[in-house]
Design a protein around this motif. Structure first.
Motif, PDB file in Angstrom:
ATOM      1  N   LEU A 181     113.051  67.589  60.810  1.00 42.27           N
ATOM      2  CA  LEU A 181     112.884  66.829  59.573  1.00 42.27           C
ATOM      3  C   LEU A 181     114.052  65.887  59.318  1.00 42.27           C
ATOM      4  O   LEU A 181     113.865  64.770  58.836  1.00 42.27           O
ATOM      5  CB  LEU A 181     112.732  67.789  58.383  1.00 42.27           C
ATOM      6  N   GLY A 182     115.264  66.339  59.611  1.00 43.72           N
ATOM      7  CA  GLY A 182     116.452  65.550  59.284  1.00 43.72           C
ATOM      8  C   GLY A 182     116.471  64.180  59.932  1.00 43.72           C
ATOM      9  O   GLY A 182     116.995  63.214  59.353  1.00 43.72           O
ATOM     10  N   GLN A 183     115.882  64.047  61.125  1.00 41.59           N
ATOM     11  CA  GLN A 183     115.917  62.768  61.837  1.00 41.59           C
ATOM     12  C   GLN A 183     115.158  61.667  61.101  1.00 41.59           C
ATOM     13  O   GLN A 183     115.392  60.491  61.331  1.00 41.59           O
ATOM     14  CB  GLN A 183     115.324  62.945  63.233  1.00 41.59           C
ATOM     15  N   PHE A 184     114.245  62.052  60.216  1.00 40.20           N
ATOM     16  CA  PHE A 184     113.424  61.032  59.562  1.00 40.20           C
ATOM     17  C   PHE A 184     114.092  60.409  58.336  1.00 40.20           C
ATOM     18  O   PHE A 184     113.599  59.421  57.801  1.00 40.20           O
ATOM     19  CB  PHE A 184     112.083  61.642  59.141  1.00 40.20           C
ATOM     20  N   GLN A 185     115.218  60.983  57.873  1.00 41.22           N
ATOM     21  CA  GLN A 185     115.844  60.448  56.664  1.00 41.22           C
ATOM     22  C   GLN A 185     116.277  58.997  56.858  1.00 41.22           C
ATOM     23  O   GLN A 185     116.091  58.162  55.981  1.00 41.22           O
ATOM     24  CB  GLN A 185     117.058  61.306  56.271  1.00 41.22           C
ATOM     25  N   GLY A 196      90.362  49.314  64.288  1.00 42.65           N
ATOM     26  CA  GLY A 196      90.479  50.765  64.223  1.00 42.65           C
ATOM     27  C   GLY A 196      91.640  51.334  65.002  1.00 42.65           C
ATOM     28  O   GLY A 196      91.873  52.545  64.955  1.00 42.65           O
ATOM     29  N   HIS A 197      92.379  50.497  65.720  1.00 41.30           N
ATOM     30  CA  HIS A 197      93.521  50.989  66.499  1.00 41.30           C
ATOM     31  C   HIS A 197      94.819  50.679  65.739  1.00 41.30           C
ATOM     32  O   HIS A 197      95.104  49.525  65.433  1.00 41.30           O
ATOM     33  CB  HIS A 197      93.540  50.333  67.880  1.00 41.30           C
ATOM     34  N   THR A 198      95.596  51.738  65.451  1.00 47.38           N
ATOM     35  CA  THR A 198      96.855  51.595  64.716  1.00 47.38           C
ATOM     36  C   THR A 198      97.922  52.360  65.464  1.00 47.38           C
ATOM     37  O   THR A 198      97.649  53.358  66.131  1.00 47.38           O
ATOM     38  CB  THR A 198      96.718  52.149  63.282  1.00 47.38           C
ATOM     39  N   TRP A 199      99.170  51.851  65.382  1.00 46.43           N
ATOM     40  CA  TRP A 199     100.252  52.512  66.070  1.00 46.43           C
ATOM     41  C   TRP A 199     101.480  52.583  65.180  1.00 46.43           C
ATOM     42  O   TRP A 199     101.606  51.856  64.192  1.00 46.43           O
ATOM     43  CB  TRP A 199     100.594  51.799  67.381  1.00 46.43           C
ATOM     44  N   LEU A 200     102.362  53.517  65.535  1.00 43.79           N
ATOM     45  CA  LEU A 200     103.656  53.675  64.881  1.00 43.79           C
ATOM     46  C   LEU A 200     104.739  53.338  65.884  1.00 43.79           C
ATOM     47  O   LEU A 200     104.687  53.791  67.037  1.00 43.79           O
ATOM     48  CB  LEU A 200     103.850  55.109  64.366  1.00 43.79           C
ATOM     49  N   GLN A 201     105.698  52.551  65.468  1.00 41.29           N
ATOM     50  CA  GLN A 201     106.800  52.180  66.352  1.00 41.29           C
ATOM     51  C   GLN A 201     108.106  52.709  65.778  1.00 41.29           C
ATOM     52  O   GLN A 201     108.451  52.445  64.625  1.00 41.29           O
ATOM     53  CB  GLN A 201     106.889  50.678  66.536  1.00 41.29           C
ATOM     54  N   ARG A 202     108.825  53.446  66.627  1.00 39.59           N
ATOM     55  CA  ARG A 202     110.161  53.940  66.270  1.00 39.59           C
ATOM     56  C   ARG A 202     111.080  53.585  67.425  1.00 39.59           C
ATOM     57  O   ARG A 202     111.037  54.206  68.486  1.00 39.59           O
ATOM     58  CB  ARG A 202     110.142  55.448  66.051  1.00 39.59           C
ATOM     59  N   GLY A 203     111.899  52.580  67.232  1.00 41.73           N
ATOM     60  CA  GLY A 203     112.722  52.081  68.321  1.00 41.73           C
ATOM     61  C   GLY A 203     111.823  51.557  69.427  1.00 41.73           C
ATOM     62  O   GLY A 203     110.925  50.738  69.200  1.00 41.73           O
ATOM     63  N   SER A 204     112.034  52.044  70.663  1.00 35.86           N
ATOM     64  CA  SER A 204     111.217  51.599  71.788  1.00 35.86           C
ATOM     65  C   SER A 204     109.934  52.408  71.938  1.00 35.86           C
ATOM     66  O   SER A 204     109.068  52.065  72.746  1.00 35.86           O
ATOM     67  CB  SER A 204     112.031  51.689  73.082  1.00 35.86           C
ATOM     68  N   ILE A 232     106.342  53.678  71.029  1.00 37.79           N
ATOM     69  CA  ILE A 232     105.141  53.261  70.318  1.00 37.79           C
ATOM     70  C   ILE A 232     104.076  54.324  70.557  1.00 37.79           C
ATOM     71  O   ILE A 232     103.721  54.629  71.709  1.00 37.79           O
ATOM     72  CB  ILE A 232     104.647  51.884  70.805  1.00 37.79           C
ATOM     73  N   VAL A 233     103.559  54.910  69.450  1.00 41.58           N
ATOM     74  CA  VAL A 233     102.579  55.982  69.589  1.00 41.58           C
ATOM     75  C   VAL A 233     101.363  55.665  68.729  1.00 41.58           C
ATOM     76  O   VAL A 233     101.484  55.076  67.644  1.00 41.58           O
ATOM     77  CB  VAL A 233     103.186  57.347  69.158  1.00 41.58           C
ATOM     78  N   ASP A 240     106.912  61.933  71.936  1.00 44.69           N
ATOM     79  CA  ASP A 240     107.472  60.576  71.949  1.00 44.69           C
ATOM     80  C   ASP A 240     107.996  60.194  70.573  1.00 44.69           C
ATOM     81  O   ASP A 240     109.044  59.545  70.451  1.00 44.69           O
ATOM     82  CB  ASP A 240     106.402  59.586  72.408  1.00 44.69           C
ATOM     83  N   LEU A 241     107.269  60.567  69.536  1.00 39.45           N
ATOM     84  CA  LEU A 241     107.696  60.236  68.174  1.00 39.45           C
ATOM     85  C   LEU A 241     109.008  60.934  67.836  1.00 39.45           C
ATOM     86  O   LEU A 241     109.906  60.346  67.209  1.00 39.45           O
ATOM     87  CB  LEU A 241     106.609  60.635  67.174  1.00 39.45           C
ATOM     88  N   LEU A 242     109.142  62.200  68.244  1.00 38.48           N
ATOM     89  CA  LEU A 242     110.343  62.971  67.926  1.00 38.48           C
ATOM     90  C   LEU A 242     111.514  62.641  68.840  1.00 38.48           C
ATOM     91  O   LEU A 242     112.663  62.993  68.535  1.00 38.48           O
ATOM     92  CB  LEU A 242     110.041  64.475  68.026  1.00 38.48           C
ATOM     93  N   GLY A 243     111.241  62.003  69.950  1.00 43.75           N
ATOM     94  CA  GLY A 243     112.312  61.681  70.890  1.00 43.75           C
ATOM     95  C   GLY A 243     112.764  62.879  71.691  1.00 43.75           C
ATOM     96  O   GLY A 243     113.882  62.878  72.232  1.00 43.75           O
TER      97      GLY A 243
END
Length: 885
Positions: A811-815, A828-836, A838-839, A870-873
Motif C-alpha cells: 500500500l505504501g508505494q501508492f502514496q 473498450g480498451h483502457t490501460w494504466l501507466q506507472r513509469g514504464s 503499462i497494464v 507489473d503494476l506493483l513492480g
C-alpha cells in the motif's frame, strides 16, 4: 513516600450546588477540558477529559469534579500521570473494598469509588502532581435519554472552575428514523436567554453535530471562574410508524414505541398534599402556586379532588371526585384556606393514602366515560403519626389501590422519605420524583404534572415471538410526549421477528401486530457514524443497561432474602461484564510502587478499558447517508474523509488514484501464515505488517486460495520513539514505554509523544503517528457466519500525506505513485501507466470494502492476474516478510 497520592469520593449532589469558585493562585493550570458525547438512537456515551499542569515549584493537588446524570452508569475512569496510566477496575462492591483496604495496608496508594442506592450525581477525584508535571483525568459514562414532553434532553456539566485555553464540548446525534429538530438551550444556571457563544449546530436528516468552543475571552465574560453551567441539547425524532422503531444488531434488539396522533384518555386525579408544620413558609407558597397552574390545565372532562393531611386528613369534596369544570375550578379558590399547615403537627402518610384511594374507588353517581385513576402524593417528611411502619404502609396501600390506581410520589426536600415514596410508586403503577428546595420548586412540580397530564394508553403489553431475555414489557400508562422502550435478544436461528402490542385508549382496545426480518437493520449504518460496529454495539449495551436497572428495581421491591440475593448476583454479573459502576459494583484504583512496576502498565486484567485521550487533530467530516456527501461547516475530530488506499477481505486492495476520483482495485492470492509488508518508510522508521489466515475455497474454485488478515503490526522506530502496536481480533496491544492491552468493546484513548491510539465504541482502532499519518484498523465479525466467512481485519490509510518519497510496501508505494489512466483507440480498451509499466485495466462494479463502512457496490478499475505484478513492480514474494524477521 509516593509523589502521586490518589483520593476519590462519590458524593450525592446537593440541591443548587454548582461548585463555583474562582481559581486561586496555587491552583494547577487546566490546559484542556473536553467533553464528547455520541448519541446513537437515544443511547448516549459521554467521555470527559481534563488535563492539568503543575507550574509550581512544589507538588500540588489536582481535582477532578464532575456532576453526573442521575441515571448514568460510569463505564471507565483513568488517571494519567507522567505518561503512566492508572485504570480503575470495576469490581463487585465488597471485593473492591477489600482490594482497597489491602492496598492501603501494604502502603500502596489506592482509590475507591462506589455509588449509593440513592442517585449519586457527583464524582470527585484528587491526585497530587509533582512540580512541572501534568495529570489527565478521563471519565466515561453511559445513559439512555428518556423522552419527556415530546423531546429528549442531553445535559453535560461544564464547570472547569477556571478559564481554559482549550475548552470543547461536542455532541453527535444519530437517529435511524430521522431527526425532527435540534435546539441548544442557554447554559443552565446562566441568566442569558440566548444560545451559548461559539456554538455551532449542523443538522442533517439523520445526523446532527453540535460543537461548543468558547474562547478564553467568552469564558471570562461568563464569570471570573469561567464557564459554570450545564450545556443542554434538546431534540426529537421522526417516528412515522405507529408500531414504533425496531432495531436489531448482533442478535440483540431494541423497540422504541411512541405512537403519535392518539386522542387522550380522560383522568380522575386526586392530589394528596402534606400540610404539616414542616411545609410552612416557602414550600407551601410554591405548592399553592403550582396547584393554581395545574388545576387550570385540567380538561373539563377530567375529574379531580384534593386531600390534605398532617396528623389529620381532610378531603375537599368528601366521597368522590368532581368534574374539572370552570365553575368547580373557581370554587377551588378556597385553596388558600385549605392549604394552611397545622402547627405543630405530625405526618400520617398511611391514612392520607387510604382516604385518597377511597375517593378514587367510589363509583360515580352517573354514567361517565372511562377515566384513568391517578393519585399524586406530595410530602416533605416521614411517617410520624398513625401507622409509621413502612412495611405496613406498603401493604395497606397495595390493598387499597387494588392494582388499578397509579400512584406518583413527590418527595419535597431532603427530609422527605424518598425511599418509601419510590417503593410505593413502583408497587402501584407509578414513579417517584425528588422536588428540590430551590426557587424553581413550583416549576418542578408543574413540570412533573405536565409529563403525566395527558394519558394516551393504559395497560400496554408488548410481546415478542422469538424474543428472549426481555426487559420490562408491561407498562401501566403511556403519556403524551413520552416513549416506551423494550430491549432483548433474538432467539438463535430466528428469521422473522413478530411483535404484538395490546393496550387500551380513548377508543377502546388497540391491537397492533408487526413482522420484520431478524436481519432487517443488521447491515445498515445511519446518522453520523461511519462505523457499523459502533452502531450495532449500542443495542447490546442498552439491553445490559436496562436489564441491570430492572434487576435493581426488582431487588428494591423484594422482601424475600433469597430472591434479593439472586437479583443482586445477576445485576453484579452483568455490571462486571459490561464494566458498569452500579449500586452493586465499585471502581477501584491501586497504584503500584515504582520499583514494583517501572513501566506504564494498566492495572487489572486485559479486559480493563483504558481511556486517555490525545488532543485530536481535526478534519472536515462528512455526513453519512445524507446524499451527495453533504459537507458540514466546521471541523470535528476522528472523522474520516474518502480513504486513499486500503486492504480488506480476501486480500482485496483498493487504491484511490492521486489527483483523481478514479479507483484502482486488485487481488493477490496470498498464502495462509504469510506476513505481508503493507507499508514501510525508512525515513520515518515506520513498518506495517499484516498476517494472513486461510479460508475455505469457493465451490468451483477449489484450486484458488482464499486468505484474510487477522493481525496487523505497526512498528515505529528510529528516528522516532520505539513503539510496537499489534491489532488482533481481540483488541490492541501496545509495547514501548510500558505495556498496555486495550480490548475491543471498551472505548479507550492513549497518548504518547508522537503516538495517539483510539479504540472506538465499535470494533475499530485509529492510529495517529504524527502529522500526516493516520491509519484505521476495522474488525469485521459475523453474527452467524457461513462456512466461507471468517472474522477478519481491514486496514485503511486515512492520511498518508506524511509518508516520505521512500515509502514502499503493497500500500505504501501508492502514496507518491504517479499512475495515469489512458484509453486505447480500440473501443473498450483502457490501460494504466506507472513509469514504464503499462497494464490493461477493466472498469467493473464490485463489492468493495474501501472504508470502515459496510461493503458496498462501487466502480473501480480492475487489474487482473500477472498484470498485478507489473503494476506493483515486483512479485508477491517480494512483499512477504521472511519468518526470521
Amino acid at each position: 513516600a509516593l509523589e502521586e497520592v490518589l483520593q476519590a469520593h462519590a458524593l450525592p449532589a446537593m440541591a443548587g450546588e454548582n461548585s463555583c469558585r474562582t481559581r486561586l493562585p496555587g491552583d494547577l493550570t487546566m490546559t484542556s477540558f473536553s467533553i464528547r458525547s455520541t448519541i446513537i438512537s437515544r443511547y448516549a456515551s459521554t467521555h470527559v477529559q481534563t488535563v492539568l499542569r503543575n507550574t509550581h515549584p512544589e507538588a500540588k493537588e489536582a481535582i477532578f469534579d464532575l456532576d453526573l446524570p442521575a441515571s448514568a452508569f460510569i463505564s471507565n475512569f483513568t488517571i494519567t500521570i507522567n505518561n503512566k496510566f492508572y485504570v480503575a477496575e470495576v469490581k463487585e462492591k465488597h471485593q473492591a473494598k477489600k482490594m482497597y483496604d489491602e492496598a492501603r495496608r501494604q502502603g500502596k496508594t489506592a482509590a475507591h469509588v462506589g455509588t449509593r442506592d440513592r442517585e449519586t450525581e457527583k464524582f470527585r477525584v484528587s491526585a497530587s502532581v509533582s512540580a512541572g508535571n501534568q495529570v489527565s483525568f478521563e471519565l466515561s459514562y453511559e445513559e439512555l435519554l428518556h423522552r419527556h414532553l415530546g423531546k429528549y434532553q442531553h445535559a453535560v456539566s461544564v464547570r472547569p472552575r477556571q478559564v481554559v485555553g482549550n475548552l470543547t464540548v461536542e455532541v453527535s446525534i444519530s437517529e435511524r428514523t430521522g431527526i425532527d429538530y435540534v435546539h441548544v438551550l442557554p447554559l443552565r444556571t446562566s441568566r442569558d436567554a440566548d444560545v451559548p457563544p461559539s456554538t455551532r449546530v449542523e443538522k442533517g436528516s439523520h445526523c446532527a453535530w453540535i460543537v461548543f468552543t468558547p474562547t478564553p475571552q467568552e469564558q471570562a465574560a461568563f464569570s471570573s471562574a469561567g464557564i459554570m453551567g450545564d450545556f443542554v441539547v434538546q431534540y426529537d425524532v421522526a417516528l412515522p410508524d405507529v408500531a414504533g422503531d425496531v432495531q436489531i444488531y448482533n442478535g440483540y434488539f431494541v423497540h422504541y414505541f411512541a405512537p403519535r396522533g392518539l386522542l387522550p384518555v380522560q383522568k380522575n386525579v386526586v392530589f394528596v398534599i402534606d400540610v404539616s408544620g414542616s411545609m410552612y413558609g416557602t414550600k407551601m407558597k410554591q405548592t399553592k402556586k403550582a396547584m393554581h397552574v395545574i388545576l387550570s390545565d385540567l380538561h373539563p372532562d377530567d375529574c379531580f379532588n384534593i386531600v390534605t393531611f398532617s396528623d389529620a386528613v381532610h378531603v375537599w369534596k368528601a366521597g368522590r371526585s368532581i368534574p374539572a369544570t370552570a365553575h368547580n375550578i373557581r370554587s377551588w379558590k378556597t385553596v388558600n384556606q385549605i392549604l394552611l399547615p397545622f402547627l405543630p403537627s405530625g405526618t400520617d402518610i398511611n391514612k392520607a393514602l387510604l382516604e385518597a384511594a377511597s375517593v378514587l374507588t367510589q363509583s360515580p353517581l352517573e354514567p361517565s366515560p372511562q377515566r384513568i385513576p391517578l393519585l399524586i402524593f406530595l410530602t416533605d417528611g416521614e411517617a410520624t403519626a398513625g401507622v409509621t411502619s413502612g412495611t405496613r404502609i406498603l401493604v395497606n396501600a397495595r390493598q387499597a389501590l387494588r392494582g388499578i390506581i397509579s400512584l406518583f410520589g413527590l418527595a419535597f426536600g431532603d427530609d422527605a422519605d424518598y425511599g418509601l415514596l419510590r417503593r410505593l410508586a413502583l408497587e402501584n403503577r407509578g414513579v417517584a420524583r425528588r422536588i428540590y428546595e430551590d426557587s424553581d420548586a413550583a416549576l418542578q412540580l408543574t413540570g412533573f404534572y405536565d409529563e403525566i397530564a395527558s394519558p394516551l394508553l393504559y395497560d400496554v403489553a408488548l410481546s415478542y415471538r422469538d424474543g428472549i431475555d426481555l426487559t420490562r414489557t408491561l407498562f401501566p400508562n403511556y403519556f403524551h410526549g413520552s416513549e416506551l422502550v423494550v430491549a432483548g435478544r433474538v432467539a438463535p436461528g430466528a428469521t422473522e421477528f413478530h411483535i404484538q402490542t395490546v393496550s387500551h385508549g380513548h377508543n377502546g382496545q388497540l391491537s397492533l401486530e408487526n413482522d420484520i426480518s431478524a436481519n432487517a437493520t443488521e447491515a445498515a449504518t445511519f446518522g453520523c457514524s461511519l462505523d457499523l460496529g459502533q452502531i450495532g454495539r449500542f443495542v447490546q449495551r442498552l439491553w445490559a443497561y436496562f436489564t441491570i436497572q430492572d434487576l435493581l428495581q426488582a431487588r428494591f421491591r423484594s422482601n424475600d432474602t433469597t430472591a434479593r440475593r439472586l437479583l443482586i448476583e445477576k445485576a453484579t454479573n452483568l455490571s462486571l461484564k459490561y464494566n458498569f459502576v452500579t449500586p452493586v459494583t465499585s471502581l477501584v484504583v491501586v497504584k503500584l510502587e515504582e520499583e514494583e512496576n517501572a513501566t506504564a502498565q494498566a492495572i487489572g486484567t486485559p479486559g480493563t478499558p483504558l481511556a486517555t485521550m490525545a488532543a485530536p487533530r481535526v478534519r472536515q467530516p462528512r455526513l453519512s447517508g445524507e446524499g451527495q456527501g453533504q459537507q458540514l461547516g466546521f471541523p470535528l475530530p476522528f472523522l474520516h474523509p474518502l480513504l486513499s488506499f486500503a486492504v480488506d477481505g480476501d486480500p482485496h486492495f483498493v487504491v484511490q488514484l492521486s489527483g483523481s476520483l478514479e479507483t484502482l482495485c486488485f487481488t493477490l492470492d496470498g498464502h495462509p501464515g504469510d506476513v505481508l509488508q503493507l507499508v514501510t518508510d525508512p525515513a520515518k522508521g515506520l513498518s506495517v505488517h499484516g498476517h494472513l489466515i486461510g479460508a475455505p475455497a469457493r465451490p468451483g474454485s477449489e484450486d484458488r486460495l482464499r486468505t484474510y488478515l487477522d493481525g496487523i503490526v505497526v512498528l515505529v522506530g528510529p528516528p522516532r520513539l520505539r513503539y510496537a502496536i499489534t491489532v488482533t481480533l481481540q483488541g490492541v496491544a501496545l509495547k514501548g514505554e510500558g505495556a498496555l492491552d486495550l480490548p475491543f468493546g471498551h472505548p479507550a484513548w492513549v497518548s504518547h509523544p508522537g503516538l495517539g491510539i483510539r479504540v472506538g465504541l465499535g470494533a475499530n482502532v485509529t492510529l495517529q503517528l504524527g502529522t500526516g499519518l493516520e491509519f484505521v484498523v476495522q474488525r469485521h465479525q459475523y453474527g452467524h457466519p457461513s462456512y466461507l466467512q471468517r472474522d477478519h481485519l481491514g486496514f485503511y490509510v486515512v492520511d498518508g500525506s506524511g509518508l516520505s518519497a521512500q515509502a514502499h510496501g503493497l500500500l505504501g508505494q501508492f502514496q507518491n505513485a504517479d499512475i495515469q489512466l489512458g484509453h486505447s483507440t480500440v473501443p473498450g480498451h483502457t490501460w494504466l501507466q506507472r513509469g514504464s509499466a503499462i497494464v490493461p485495466a477493466t472498469r467493473v462494479t464490485k463489492l468493495l470494502k474501501d472504508s470502515p463502512l459496510p461493503a458496498h457496490q462501487a466502480p473501480c478499475w480492475l487489474v487482473k492476474g500477472n498484470d498485478v505484478t507489473d503494476l506493483l513492480g515486483g512479485a508477491y514474494s517480494t512483499f512477504v516478510i521472511p519468518p526470521s524477521t
